[in-house]
Design an enzyme around this catalytic site. Structure first.
Site, PDB file in Angstrom:
ATOM      1  N   LYS A 203       0.830  -1.211   0.000  1.00 35.23           N
ATOM      2  CA  LYS A 203       0.000   0.000   0.000  1.00 35.23           C
ATOM      3  C   LYS A 203       0.869   1.266   0.000  1.00 35.23           C
ATOM      4  O   LYS A 203       0.663   2.202  -0.780  1.00 35.23           O
ATOM      5  CB  LYS A 203      -0.905  -0.011   1.236  1.00 35.23           C
ATOM      6  CG  LYS A 203      -1.442   1.329   1.651  1.00 35.23           C
ATOM      7  CD  LYS A 203      -2.493   1.845   0.715  1.00 35.23           C
ATOM      8  CE  LYS A 203      -2.868   3.273   1.025  1.00 35.23           C
ATOM      9  NZ  LYS A 203      -3.982   3.753   0.256  1.00 35.23           N
ATOM     10  N   CYS A 257      -2.701  11.212   1.281  1.00 36.18           N
ATOM     11  CA  CYS A 257      -2.122   9.905   0.938  1.00 36.18           C
ATOM     12  C   CYS A 257      -0.709  10.063   0.393  1.00 36.18           C
ATOM     13  O   CYS A 257       0.259   9.723   1.060  1.00 36.18           O
ATOM     14  CB  CYS A 257      -3.000   9.199  -0.069  1.00 36.18           C
ATOM     15  SG  CYS A 257      -4.719   9.109   0.467  1.00 36.18           S
TER      16      CYS A 257
HETATM   17  N1  SAJ Z   1      -0.596  14.761  -8.800  1.00 35.96           N
HETATM   18  C1  SAJ Z   1       0.372  15.372  -9.584  1.00 35.96           C
HETATM   19  N2  SAJ Z   1       0.717  14.784 -10.763  1.00 35.96           N
HETATM   20  C2  SAJ Z   1       0.149  13.640 -11.202  1.00 35.96           C
HETATM   21  C3  SAJ Z   1      -0.852  13.025 -10.402  1.00 35.96           C
HETATM   22  C4  SAJ Z   1      -1.198  13.609  -9.200  1.00 35.96           C
HETATM   23  O1  SAJ Z   1       0.937  16.408  -9.229  1.00 35.96           O
HETATM   24  O2  SAJ Z   1       0.508  13.169 -12.282  1.00 35.96           O
HETATM   25  C5  SAJ Z   1      -0.958  15.349  -7.515  1.00 35.96           C
HETATM   26  C6  SAJ Z   1      -2.431  15.715  -7.408  1.00 35.96           C
HETATM   27  O3  SAJ Z   1      -2.685  16.990  -7.939  1.00 35.96           O
HETATM   28  C7  SAJ Z   1      -2.627  15.666  -5.909  1.00 35.96           C
HETATM   29  C8  SAJ Z   1      -1.701  14.530  -5.462  1.00 35.96           C
HETATM   30  O4  SAJ Z   1      -0.786  14.357  -6.515  1.00 35.96           O
HETATM   31  O5  SAJ Z   1      -2.208  16.864  -5.297  1.00 35.96           O
HETATM   32  C9  SAJ Z   1      -2.397  13.228  -5.151  1.00 35.96           C
HETATM   33  O6  SAJ Z   1      -3.373  12.917  -6.095  1.00 35.96           O
HETATM   34  P1  SAJ Z   1      -3.699  11.442  -6.630  1.00 35.96           P
HETATM   35  O7  SAJ Z   1      -4.819  11.549  -7.577  1.00 35.96           O
HETATM   36  O8  SAJ Z   1      -2.479  10.775  -7.113  1.00 35.96           O
HETATM   37  O9  SAJ Z   1      -4.098  10.611  -5.366  1.00 35.96           O
HETATM   38  P2  SAJ Z   1      -5.014  10.657  -4.067  1.00 35.96           P
HETATM   39  O10 SAJ Z   1      -4.168  11.094  -2.932  1.00 35.96           O
HETATM   40  O11 SAJ Z   1      -6.305  11.354  -4.273  1.00 35.96           O
HETATM   41  O12 SAJ Z   1      -5.328   9.074  -3.941  1.00 35.96           O
HETATM   42  C10 SAJ Z   1      -4.239   8.152  -3.885  1.00 35.96           C
HETATM   43  C11 SAJ Z   1      -4.543   6.997  -4.838  1.00 35.96           C
HETATM   44  N3  SAJ Z   1      -3.356   6.162  -5.002  1.00 35.96           N
HETATM   45  C12 SAJ Z   1      -2.889   5.801  -6.208  1.00 35.96           C
HETATM   46  O13 SAJ Z   1      -3.414   6.146  -7.236  1.00 35.96           O
HETATM   47  C13 SAJ Z   1      -1.694   4.915  -6.192  1.00 35.96           C
HETATM   48  C14 SAJ Z   1      -5.693   6.175  -4.311  1.00 35.96           C
HETATM   49  O14 SAJ Z   1      -5.894   5.016  -5.100  1.00 35.96           O
HETATM   50  C15 SAJ Z   1      -5.413   5.754  -2.852  1.00 35.96           C
HETATM   51  O15 SAJ Z   1      -6.515   5.051  -2.316  1.00 35.96           O
HETATM   52  C16 SAJ Z   1      -5.230   7.000  -2.036  1.00 35.96           C
HETATM   53  O16 SAJ Z   1      -4.105   7.704  -2.558  1.00 35.96           O
HETATM   54  C17 SAJ Z   1      -4.991   6.611  -0.589  1.00 35.96           C
HETATM   55  O17 SAJ Z   1      -5.948   6.681   0.200  1.00 35.96           O
HETATM   56  O18 SAJ Z   1      -3.901   6.170  -0.258  1.00 35.96           O
END
Ligand code: SAJ
Length: 425
Positions: A203, A257
C-alpha cells in the site's frame, strides 16, 4: 447473515459500511463524532462522494446500517480510522490503537479483525496484535487479524471498492483466508492473500511510486526552466515509449495519501530511503517555486491583482487537506504588495478565511490569473470573457490543464515552459 462493525465513518469507513449493508449484512458504523452518528442515523452524511448519499439513505432506511458512538459485538470488525502524521512526519497510530483497545473486550472466538487504515510497516505485528493478545486472544486459532489497505480514489470510491484488487495480509495464513472471504462477498476484483507486513508495504509503495514519479516530473519542470525546453512536450513524447509513464508536474503534491504515506516508510528505514526523502523534498518545494514565479510575473506592477483559481488538492473534489494551493495562498496573502482574489467552485466559504469570489469577480481587473487546480470549470473557461474582464489577460497554468491556446489575445504560461518569461508590464 454476518454482523460487521466498522470503526471510523470517514471517507473510507462510511462507503465500506454502506457497501456491506447493501449486500445484506447487518452493519453498525462507529464514530467518535456525535454529529456523524446522529446524521447517519437519520440517513444523512457529512462528506461528499459520488453516489454515497443515495446509497446511505437506502441502507439506513432498510435497517441494514446504523451508527453508534461505541462498538458493538459483531462477527467482523473493520478499523478505518485516520492515521495522521506528527509534526516530525512520524505516523500517529493513536486512533488505530484506541480502536483496537475498544473492540478487544467485545471479541468472541472466530471473530475477524481487519485494519484498513494506512499504517507503517510492522504496525499489525508489533502494535495491533499485542493489544489483542493482551486480552488473552490466540491469533493462531481464535481471532483472525489482518491488514487490508484501502486503495480507492476519491470521486470513484463506490466503484473502486467493488472493482479494485484487494490485498489482504493476515498475521497467519488462516487469518488472510478468513479476512479475504469477508471481501470476497462484495468485491468483484481479485482478493489476494499475503502477510501483514507485505500488505502494509505494498500500500505504501503504491503511493510512494506516484510521489517519486511526480517528483521526477517536477524536477524536470525546474530543469526545463533552466535549459529552455517545454517539459510538457518532453513528457508527452517520452510517454509515447511503451514502457515510460512520467506523471504530470504541478504546484506540489497534496491530499492525505501521497503527501503522507512515504513518511511511513522513511521513519522505519531512514538511511535506506534517500530517494523517497528527496522526492518528498522536491514535491514540497513546488509551492515556493510557484510563489516565486508569480512574484516574478507581477514584479513590475503596482499593487497587482492576482486571481487564484482552485484551492483543493486536486481537481473536481472539495478536499483542501495538505493542498499545495492552500500553501501558495497563505504565502501570497503575506505579501502586502499583492491584491489576492480567490475562486474555487468546490470549496465552501465557511472552510476559508478569505472570500471565495465568483470566477468573474476574481478575474475582474486582475493582472494575472493562476490556475492551481485542474477543476473542469478551468479547463473550459471562456476566452472572450477573460479578455473583457482582466486588466492584463495573463494566465499562469500550473496544472497544464486549460484549453486556451497561447496564440490568441491571452498570454498563457505553463508551469513546464517558463524559460525566459518576462514580467507583465
Ligand atoms: N498529482 C500530480 N501529478 C500527477 C498526479 C497527481 O501532481 O501526475 C498530484 C495531485 O494533484 C494531488 C496529489 O498528486 O495533489 C495526489 O493525487 P492522486 O490523484 O495521485 O491521489 P489521491 O491522494 O487522491 O489518492 C491516492 C490513490 N493512489 C494511487 O493512485 C496509487 C488512491 O488510489 C489511494 O486510495 C489514495 O491515494 C490513498 O488513500 O492512499
Amino acid at each position: 447473515m454476518k454482523k460487521i462493525c466498522v470503526v471510523g465513518l470517514g471517507y473510507i469507513g462510511l462507503p465500506t459500511a454502506a457497501i456491506f449493508a447493501r449486500s445484506g449484512y447487518e452493519v453498525v458504523g462507529v464514530d467518535v463524532n456525535e454529529k456523524v452518528v446522529s446524521s447517519l442515523n437519520s440517513g444523512e452524511i457529512l462528506i461528499e462522494e459520488v453516489g454515497l448519499p443515495e446509497l446511505v439513505k437506502e441502507v439506513v432506511s432498510n435497517g441494514n446500517l446504523k451508527a453508534s458512538l461505541a462498538p458493538e459485538e459483531a462477527d467482523v470488525y473493520i478499523i478505518a480510522v485516520p492515521t495522521p502524521i506528527h509534526d516530525d512526519h512520524s505516523a500517529n497510530v493513536d486512533y488505530v490503537v484506541e480502536a483496537s483497545k475498544n473492540i478487544a473486550p467485545l471479541l468472541k472466538k472466530g471473530n475477524v479483525v481487519i485494519v484498513e487504515s494506512t499504517i507503517p510497516p510492522r504496525t499489525i505485528d508489533d502494535i495491533v496484535a499485542p493489544i489483542l493478545k493482551e486480552k488473552g486472544w490466540n491469533l493462531e486459532d481464535d481471532v483472525f487479524l489482518a491488514h487490508c489497505p484501502e486503495r480507492v480514489l476519491p470521486g470513484r470510491i463506490l466503484i473502486e471498492l467493488i472493482e479494485n484488487t484487494r490485498i489482504v495480509g493476515g498475521v497467519t495464513p488462516l487469518a488472510s483466508k478468513k479476512a479475504g472471504d469477508v471481501y470476497r462477498a462484495v468485491v468483484e476484483g481479485q482478493v489476494i492473500e499475503t502477510e501483514a507486513i507485505t500488505a502494509e508495504m505494498s500500500k505504501l509503495m503504491e503511493n510512494t511510486f506516484r510521489d517519486v514519479n511526480i517528483a521526477l516530473a517536477n524536477e524536470l519542470v525546474k530543469i526545463s526552466r533552466r535549459i529552455g525546453v517545454n517539459a510538457h512536450h518532453v513528457i508527452e513524447l517520452a510517454n509515447m515509449h511503451p514502457r515510460v509513464n512520467i506523471h504530470q508536474p504541478g504546484p506540489g503534491v497534496g491530499g492525505h495519501c501521497l503527501a503522507v504515506d512515504p513518511y511511513f516508510i522513511i521513519e522505519k528505514a531512514v538511511e535506506e530511503s534517500p530517494l523517497i526523502q528527496q522526492s518528498r523534498k522536491i514535491n514540497n518545494s513546488m509551492p515556493d517555486f510557484v510563489v516565486n514565479e508569480i512574484k516574478h510575473l507581477v514584479s513590475e506592477l503596482n499593487k497587482p491583482k492576482v486571481a487564484i483559481l482552485g484551492l483543493t488538492y486536486k481537481g473536481n473534489i472539495d478536499d483542501v487537506r495538505e493542498s499545495p494551493a492552500m500553501e501558495i495562498l497563505q504565502e501570497l496573502l503575506k505579501k502586502d504588495e499583492l491584491n489576492i482574489a480567490v475562486h474555487d467552485p468546490f470549496v465552501q466559504q465557511e472552510k476559508l478565511k478569505v472570500t471565495n469570489y465568483s470566477l468573474d469577480d476574481a478575474l475582474t481587473d486582475a493582472d494575472l490569473a493562476v490556475v492551481l487546480t485542474d477543476h473542469n470549470q478551468f479547463k473550459n473557461m471562456d476566452e472572450n470573457k477573460i479578455v473583457t474582464l482582466m486588466k492584463h489577460p495573463v494566465i499562469f497554468d500550473t496544472k497544464n490543464c486549460i484549453g486556451i491556446k497561447d496564440d490568441g489575445p491571452i498570454n498563457v504560461y505553463k508551469i513546464g515552459n517558463l524559460s525566459g518569461i518576462n514580467p507583465i508590464s
